[in-house]
Design an enzyme around this catalytic site. Structure first.
Site, PDB file in Angstrom:
ATOM      1  N   GLN A   1      56.981  49.430  33.640  1.00 39.66           N
ATOM      2  CA  GLN A   1      57.994  48.748  32.836  1.00 39.66           C
ATOM      3  C   GLN A   1      58.066  47.271  33.229  1.00 39.66           C
ATOM      4  OE1 GLN A   1      59.571  50.290  30.298  1.00 39.66           O
ATOM      5  NE2 GLN A   1      60.643  48.421  29.758  1.00 39.66           N
TER       6      GLN A   1
ATOM      7  N   LYS B   1      62.383  56.733  27.239  1.00 36.16           N
ATOM      8  CA  LYS B   1      60.993  57.203  27.285  1.00 36.16           C
ATOM      9  C   LYS B   1      60.940  58.601  27.901  1.00 36.16           C
ATOM     10  CE  LYS B   1      59.290  52.492  27.274  1.00 36.16           C
ATOM     11  NZ  LYS B   1      58.870  51.294  28.023  1.00 36.16           N
TER      12      LYS B   1
ATOM     13  N   ASP C   1      50.251  51.553  27.313  1.00 34.01           N
ATOM     14  CA  ASP C   1      50.913  50.343  26.807  1.00 34.01           C
ATOM     15  C   ASP C   1      49.917  49.454  26.050  1.00 34.01           C
ATOM     16  OD1 ASP C   1      53.626  49.801  27.032  1.00 34.01           O
ATOM     17  OD2 ASP C   1      53.512  49.352  29.174  1.00 34.01           O
TER      18      ASP C   1
HETATM   19  N1  GUN Z   1      59.243  45.648  28.455  1.00 40.58           N
HETATM   20  C1  GUN Z   1      59.608  45.339  27.184  1.00 40.58           C
HETATM   21  N2  GUN Z   1      58.816  45.982  26.301  1.00 40.58           N
HETATM   22  C2  GUN Z   1      57.933  46.690  27.020  1.00 40.58           C
HETATM   23  C3  GUN Z   1      56.861  47.572  26.670  1.00 40.58           C
HETATM   24  O1  GUN Z   1      56.543  47.817  25.504  1.00 40.58           O
HETATM   25  N3  GUN Z   1      56.200  48.126  27.706  1.00 40.58           N
HETATM   26  C4  GUN Z   1      56.512  47.866  28.995  1.00 40.58           C
HETATM   27  N4  GUN Z   1      55.790  48.436  29.951  1.00 40.58           N
HETATM   28  N5  GUN Z   1      57.490  47.070  29.364  1.00 40.58           N
HETATM   29  C5  GUN Z   1      58.199  46.492  28.372  1.00 40.58           C
END
Ligand code: GUN
Length: 282
Positions: free
Chosen positions: A97, A53, A120
């Protein structure tokens, strides 16, 4: 043999146009999209995702901030950090996350994020608005899958769509997005009786369960569009999806591979959501 959808290529096209849009936003309005990513603890998969990211932000010309907190961080101090980021005018998107350590309530943490910065799309406001049809942000993986489906040129109204998996991150929002496009949607899960009978009806089949290669050719209708969200590492270290790719590819009209299918789209959509946040926030 079905067409193998190149998620890397589509994601790169999207990221290229986001970079250009971000440059225009900077030039015209002096705004640089800013994304803050918070990770608590040392989950190995999370570390990989967070690094990707940050790299995507750099390439798009975004401001990227990473907050890596120790596993014993208290919920109160995490909430405090979110409050600070909510008030920070340089930050347009906040992503925590997941998964979080067990002593922290994921629900309380997500609810603390300003919905206007919830890139998200996990905040109850955005999930609720997805249900009624006008969310500020749509969760990245389902949004990426809708983009993939629209690029196959297949129209959704009246089609049978089957989503295997009912997670808050993928299965449930995916079903709502397909419904909004007038598909007839079924959600399957671990208690579904005769799963194969249901999946065999699908014109569009989305597999998001996290069970290596569980969708085999007998469970798929000829000519179906098959989207594989699974990322499973086998004992031999090989990465596979939820779909038995080789045999299902022979029956499908379109299929996404793992890796290189849905995965890259998730990050591209995170960049899109962050750009949208930067464009929309006052
Ligand atoms: N963990 C697995 N997929 C995701 C996601 O799309 N966003 C976040 N914040 N955590 C994750």
């Amino acid at each position: 043999m079905g067409i193998i959808i190149d998620g890397n290529k589509i994601a790169q096209e999207i990221r290229d146009s986001i970079r250009i849009e971000a440059a225009t936003l900077k030039e015209n309005k002096g705004i640089i999209p800013g994304l803050a990513v918070i990770m608590v603890g040392e989950d190995p998969a999370s570390k990989v995702y967070v690094a990707r990211k940050a790299k995507a932000c750099m390439e798009a010309g975004f401001l990227s901030r990473q907050h890596k907190l120790p596993a014993d961080t208290t919920e109160a101090s995490l909430l405090q950090l979110i409050n600070e980021l909510n008030a920070d005018s340089l930050i347009h998107g906040i992503l925590v996350q997941l998964p979080l350590p067990k002593h922290i309530s994921t629900d309380r943490v997500i609810a603390a994020i300003d919905p206007r910065k919830d890139v998200d799309g996990f905040h109850p406001y955005n999930i609720g608005s997805l249900l009624t049809g006008s969310p500020l942000f749509v969760p990245c993986t389902p949004r990426g899958i809708m983009e993939i489906i629209s690029r196959t040129g297949i129209s959704l109204p009246g089609k049978e769509a089957v989503v295997v998996g009912r997670s808050n991150i993928v299965g449930k929002p995916m079903a709502l997005l397909l419904l909004a496009q007038h598909a007839t949607v079924t959600i399957c899960h671990s208690k579904t009786k005769d799963l194969a009978a249901v999946t065999s009806r699908a014109d569009i089949l989305i597999a998001a369960v996290g069970k290596p290669q569980m969708i085999n050719a007998d469970m798929v209708k000829k000519g179906a569009v098959v989207i594989d969200v699974g990322v499973n590492r086998l004992d031999n270290d090989k990465l596979v999806g939820d779909v038995a790719f080789a045999e299902v590819a022979k029956k499908a009209s379109y299929i996404t591979p793992v890796p290189g299918g849905v995965g890259p789209m998730t990050i591209a959509m995170l960049m899109k959501n962050t750009l949208d946040a930067a464009t929309q926030l006052p």
